[in-house]
Structure formats: structure tokens, C-alpha cells
Design a protein around this motif. Structure first.
Motif, PDB file in Angstrom:
ATOM      1  N   PHE A 117      56.368 -12.144  93.307  1.00 32.20           N
ATOM      2  CA  PHE A 117      55.242 -12.897  92.750  1.00 32.20           C
ATOM      3  C   PHE A 117      54.621 -12.158  91.570  1.00 32.20           C
ATOM      4  CE2 PHE A 117      54.646 -14.753  97.233  1.00 32.20           C
ATOM      5  CZ  PHE A 117      55.617 -15.714  97.006  1.00 32.20           C
ATOM      6  N   ASP A 118      54.497 -10.832  91.678  1.00 32.76           N
ATOM      7  CA  ASP A 118      53.978 -10.036  90.559  1.00 32.76           C
ATOM      8  C   ASP A 118      54.847 -10.204  89.322  1.00 32.76           C
ATOM      9  OD1 ASP A 118      51.926  -9.073  92.145  1.00 32.76           O
ATOM     10  OD2 ASP A 118      52.906  -7.134  92.550  1.00 32.76           O
ATOM     11  N   SER A 119      56.171 -10.157  89.526  1.00 33.09           N
ATOM     12  CA  SER A 119      57.101 -10.280  88.406  1.00 33.09           C
ATOM     13  C   SER A 119      57.030 -11.670  87.772  1.00 33.09           C
ATOM     14  CB  SER A 119      58.525  -9.995  88.896  1.00 33.09           C
ATOM     15  OG  SER A 119      59.440 -10.170  87.855  1.00 33.09           O
ATOM     16  N   LEU A 120      56.988 -12.708  88.607  1.00 38.17           N
ATOM     17  CA  LEU A 120      56.893 -14.069  88.079  1.00 38.17           C
ATOM     18  C   LEU A 120      55.614 -14.255  87.263  1.00 38.17           C
ATOM     19  CD1 LEU A 120      58.100 -16.093  91.200  1.00 38.17           C
ATOM     20  CD2 LEU A 120      59.353 -15.708  89.068  1.00 38.17           C
ATOM     21  N   GLU A 121      54.532 -13.670  87.741  1.00 39.75           N
ATOM     22  CA  GLU A 121      53.257 -13.787  87.040  1.00 39.75           C
ATOM     23  C   GLU A 121      53.259 -12.974  85.743  1.00 39.75           C
ATOM     24  OE1 GLU A 121      48.518 -13.535  88.120  1.00 39.75           O
ATOM     25  OE2 GLU A 121      49.911 -12.307  89.264  1.00 39.75           O
ATOM     26  N   SER A 122      53.782 -11.750  85.796  1.00 41.31           N
ATOM     27  CA  SER A 122      53.756 -10.895  84.607  1.00 41.31           C
ATOM     28  C   SER A 122      54.660 -11.429  83.491  1.00 41.31           C
ATOM     29  CB  SER A 122      54.154  -9.460  84.963  1.00 41.31           C
ATOM     30  OG  SER A 122      55.513  -9.392  85.319  1.00 41.31           O
ATOM     31  N   HIS A 123      55.702 -12.171  83.842  1.00 43.60           N
ATOM     32  CA  HIS A 123      56.587 -12.753  82.845  1.00 43.60           C
ATOM     33  C   HIS A 123      56.173 -14.179  82.477  1.00 43.60           C
ATOM     34  CE1 HIS A 123      59.143  -9.424  84.262  1.00 43.60           C
ATOM     35  NE2 HIS A 123      59.610  -9.443  83.015  1.00 43.60           N
ATOM     36  N   SER A 124      54.986 -14.572  82.938  1.00 47.33           N
ATOM     37  CA  SER A 124      54.423 -15.897  82.651  1.00 47.33           C
ATOM     38  C   SER A 124      55.350 -17.042  83.074  1.00 47.33           C
ATOM     39  CB  SER A 124      54.081 -16.037  81.170  1.00 47.33           C
ATOM     40  OG  SER A 124      53.152 -15.053  80.793  1.00 47.33           O
ATOM     41  N   ILE A 125      56.070 -16.838  84.166  1.00 54.78           N
ATOM     42  CA  ILE A 125      56.957 -17.885  84.678  1.00 54.78           C
ATOM     43  C   ILE A 125      56.151 -18.894  85.485  1.00 54.78           C
ATOM     44  CG2 ILE A 125      58.930 -18.344  86.208  1.00 54.78           C
ATOM     45  CD1 ILE A 125      60.023 -15.583  85.278  1.00 54.78           C
ATOM     46  N   ILE A 126      55.170 -18.396  86.232  1.00 55.53           N
ATOM     47  CA  ILE A 126      54.253 -19.294  86.932  1.00 55.53           C
ATOM     48  C   ILE A 126      52.819 -18.819  86.691  1.00 55.53           C
ATOM     49  CG2 ILE A 126      55.897 -20.027  88.712  1.00 55.53           C
ATOM     50  CD1 ILE A 126      54.647 -18.116  90.640  1.00 55.53           C
ATOM     51  N   LEU A 127      51.879 -19.724  86.823  1.00 58.38           N
ATOM     52  CA  LEU A 127      50.477 -19.426  86.563  1.00 58.38           C
ATOM     53  C   LEU A 127      49.873 -18.557  87.661  1.00 58.38           C
ATOM     54  CD1 LEU A 127      49.335 -23.008  85.486  1.00 58.38           C
ATOM     55  CD2 LEU A 127      49.847 -21.062  83.989  1.00 58.38           C
ATOM     56  N   SER A 128      48.827 -17.828  87.293  1.00 58.55           N
ATOM     57  CA  SER A 128      48.135 -16.955  88.247  1.00 58.55           C
ATOM     58  C   SER A 128      47.606 -17.734  89.444  1.00 58.55           C
ATOM     59  CB  SER A 128      46.969 -16.233  87.562  1.00 58.55           C
ATOM     60  OG  SER A 128      47.449 -15.388  86.556  1.00 58.55           O
ATOM     61  N   GLU A 129      47.149 -18.968  89.193  1.00 60.84           N
ATOM     62  CA  GLU A 129      46.625 -19.784  90.298  1.00 60.84           C
ATOM     63  C   GLU A 129      47.730 -20.101  91.301  1.00 60.84           C
ATOM     64  OE1 GLU A 129      46.231 -20.775  86.988  1.00 60.84           O
ATOM     65  OE2 GLU A 129      44.216 -19.916  86.826  1.00 60.84           O
ATOM     66  N   GLU A 130      48.938 -20.366  90.782  1.00 59.40           N
ATOM     67  CA  GLU A 130      50.072 -20.651  91.666  1.00 59.40           C
ATOM     68  C   GLU A 130      50.455 -19.409  92.469  1.00 59.40           C
ATOM     69  OE1 GLU A 130      53.197 -23.536  89.981  1.00 59.40           O
ATOM     70  OE2 GLU A 130      52.248 -22.611  88.213  1.00 59.40           O
ATOM     71  N   VAL A 131      50.428 -18.251  91.818  1.00 52.28           N
ATOM     72  CA  VAL A 131      50.733 -16.998  92.508  1.00 52.28           C
ATOM     73  C   VAL A 131      49.721 -16.768  93.620  1.00 52.28           C
ATOM     74  CG1 VAL A 131      50.837 -14.490  92.281  1.00 52.28           C
ATOM     75  CG2 VAL A 131      51.904 -15.930  90.550  1.00 52.28           C
ATOM     76  N   SER A 132      48.453 -16.991  93.316  1.00 55.46           N
ATOM     77  CA  SER A 132      47.407 -16.825  94.327  1.00 55.46           C
ATOM     78  C   SER A 132      47.631 -17.772  95.501  1.00 55.46           C
ATOM     79  CB  SER A 132      46.037 -17.069  93.695  1.00 55.46           C
ATOM     80  OG  SER A 132      45.030 -16.925  94.649  1.00 55.46           O
ATOM     81  N   SER A 133      48.004 -19.008  95.195  1.00 53.78           N
ATOM     82  CA  SER A 133      48.281 -19.996  96.231  1.00 53.78           C
ATOM     83  C   SER A 133      49.477 -19.572  97.093  1.00 53.78           C
ATOM     84  CB  SER A 133      48.539 -21.357  95.587  1.00 53.78           C
ATOM     85  OG  SER A 133      48.947 -22.284  96.547  1.00 53.78           O
ATOM     86  N   LEU A 134      50.530 -19.054  96.453  1.00 55.58           N
ATOM     87  CA  LEU A 134      51.711 -18.592  97.189  1.00 55.58           C
ATOM     88  C   LEU A 134      51.386 -17.394  98.067  1.00 55.58           C
ATOM     89  CD1 LEU A 134      54.414 -18.923  94.391  1.00 55.58           C
ATOM     90  CD2 LEU A 134      54.330 -20.218  96.529  1.00 55.58           C
ATOM     91  N   ARG A 135      50.587 -16.478  97.531  1.00 52.00           N
ATOM     92  CA  ARG A 135      50.184 -15.309  98.323  1.00 52.00           C
ATOM     93  C   ARG A 135      49.405 -15.738  99.570  1.00 52.00           C
ATOM     94  NH1 ARG A 135      51.192 -10.574  95.896  1.00 52.00           N
ATOM     95  NH2 ARG A 135      51.451 -10.528  93.660  1.00 52.00           N
ATOM     96  N   THR A 136      48.536 -16.736  99.398  1.00 49.39           N
ATOM     97  CA  THR A 136      47.773 -17.243 100.537  1.00 49.39           C
ATOM     98  C   THR A 136      48.700 -17.942 101.520  1.00 49.39           C
ATOM     99  OG1 THR A 136      45.825 -17.523  99.145  1.00 49.39           O
ATOM    100  CG2 THR A 136      45.873 -18.748 101.219  1.00 49.39           C
ATOM    101  N   GLU A 137      49.595 -18.773 100.999  1.00 49.87           N
ATOM    102  CA  GLU A 137      50.512 -19.533 101.854  1.00 49.87           C
ATOM    103  C   GLU A 137      51.416 -18.620 102.681  1.00 49.87           C
ATOM    104  OE1 GLU A 137      54.113 -22.812 101.433  1.00 49.87           O
ATOM    105  OE2 GLU A 137      52.741 -22.497  99.749  1.00 49.87           O
ATOM    106  N   TYR A 138      51.870 -17.532 102.092  1.00 45.80           N
ATOM    107  CA  TYR A 138      52.777 -16.618 102.781  1.00 45.80           C
ATOM    108  C   TYR A 138      52.061 -15.398 103.361  1.00 45.80           C
ATOM    109  CZ  TYR A 138      56.452 -19.530 100.984  1.00 45.80           C
ATOM    110  OH  TYR A 138      57.261 -20.611 100.714  1.00 45.80           O
ATOM    111  N   SER A 139      50.746 -15.488 103.483  1.00 48.60           N
ATOM    112  CA  SER A 139      49.937 -14.448 104.126  1.00 48.60           C
ATOM    113  C   SER A 139      50.139 -13.070 103.505  1.00 48.60           C
ATOM    114  CB  SER A 139      50.232 -14.393 105.622  1.00 48.60           C
ATOM    115  OG  SER A 139      50.030 -15.635 106.212  1.00 48.60           O
ATOM    116  N   LEU A 140      50.253 -13.009 102.191  1.00 46.12           N
ATOM    117  CA  LEU A 140      50.443 -11.731 101.521  1.00 46.12           C
ATOM    118  C   LEU A 140      49.131 -11.116 101.063  1.00 46.12           C
ATOM    119  CD1 LEU A 140      53.604 -12.584  99.413  1.00 46.12           C
ATOM    120  CD2 LEU A 140      53.478 -11.260 101.522  1.00 46.12           C
TER     121      LEU A 140
END
Length: 142
Positions: A17-40
Motif C-alpha cells: 500500500f505504501d508503494s502504491l501510494e508513493s507511486h501515485s497509483i492509487i489515492l491516499s484515501e483509497e490506501v486509508s480505506s484499504l488499510r482499514t478494511e484489512y485491519s492494518l
């Protein structure tokens, strides 16, 4: 993540998720949502809580089997499909890697639709004797 999985034998979703966010592949909001969804975003489970839970499970199984302590040669059968050695609990205490049968038993215990089956996956990498990991030229003919 595939490289990490192939070389170290374990995934690291947080790093993905860090890599996807740092390379602007997905938005920060999506990363935050994924982290919440996968209990990270939660703190990791403390070893003491895990040990207490494992102890309670072992005690319950021992009660069902009519034994105060479980031996390594004791086993349980999960969903009439997988026989699981009671030594799995020792591995949970010590944080060792679980083997194929331990993971299969865990997967058998989860709720899933009847049409979803479990089986072996197709390897796409081969680990050489020297520890080097190389991709297979034709994974389906391995």
C-alpha cells in the motif's frame, strides 16, 4: 509484493500500500480505506493475548478429549477433512511458521460458500539449492 512473497515467503500488504501510494497509483484515501478494511491500522496483537487465547483453546480441546494436557501425538480432525496435530498450538505459542496442514485446517474452519474449494496453487518461481529464486519458464508444466 510478489518479489517479497517469492524471496521471503511472506507478503507485506502494508509495504504494498505504501508503494502504491508513493507511486501515485492509487489515492491516499483509497490506501486509508484499504488499510482499514484489512485491519492494518490496528496495533498488532500482543503475544500475551495470543498466548492466553491459545491456552483457552488447548484447555477446551483437552476437556473434550478428556485430557488435562495434550501430547504431540494427539490430533483433532477439522470438518471431517483435515487431521491436525495438537503440536500446532506449540507453534502458535512460539510464533513459528505454520505448515501446509495447519493452514488448510484453518481454511476449513472458516465459513465460505460450498462451491469454493481448496487446493494447491501453481508455483511460478523455483527456489534453487543456493537459495536463489528464479521464475519458471512455463509454470503450468512444472
Amino acid at each position: 509484493m510478489v518479489e517479497l512473497l517469492a524471496q521471503e515467503g511472506q507478503p507485506d500488504p502494508s509495504r504494498l500500500f505504501d508503494s502504491l501510494e508513493s507511486h501515485s497509483i492509487i489515492l491516499s484515501e483509497e490506501v486509508s480505506s484499504l488499510r482499514t478494511e484489512y485491519s492494518l491500522e490496528r496495533e498488532p496483537v500482543l503475544q500475551g493475548y495470543l498466548d492466553t487465547t491459545v491456552s483457552q483453546v488447548v484447555k477446551g480441546i483437552g476437556h473434550v478429549l478428556g485430557k488435562h494436557t495434550l501430547d504431540d501425538d494427539d490430533s483433532i480432525i477439522v470438518n471431517s477433512v483435515v487431521e491436525l496435530s495438537c503440536s500446532v498450538f506449540d507453534r502458535l505459542y512460539s510464533r513459528e511458521w505454520l505448515n501446509y496442514w495447519d493452514i488448510t485446517a484453518a481454511l476449513e474452519m472458516i465459513d465460505r460458500p460450498v462451491f469454493i474449494g481448496l487446493g494447491l496453487s501453481v508455483p511460478v518461481y523455483k527456489k534453487e539449492a543456493n537459495g536463489e529464486v528464479t521464475p519458471l519458464a512455463n509454470p503450468l508444466r512444472y
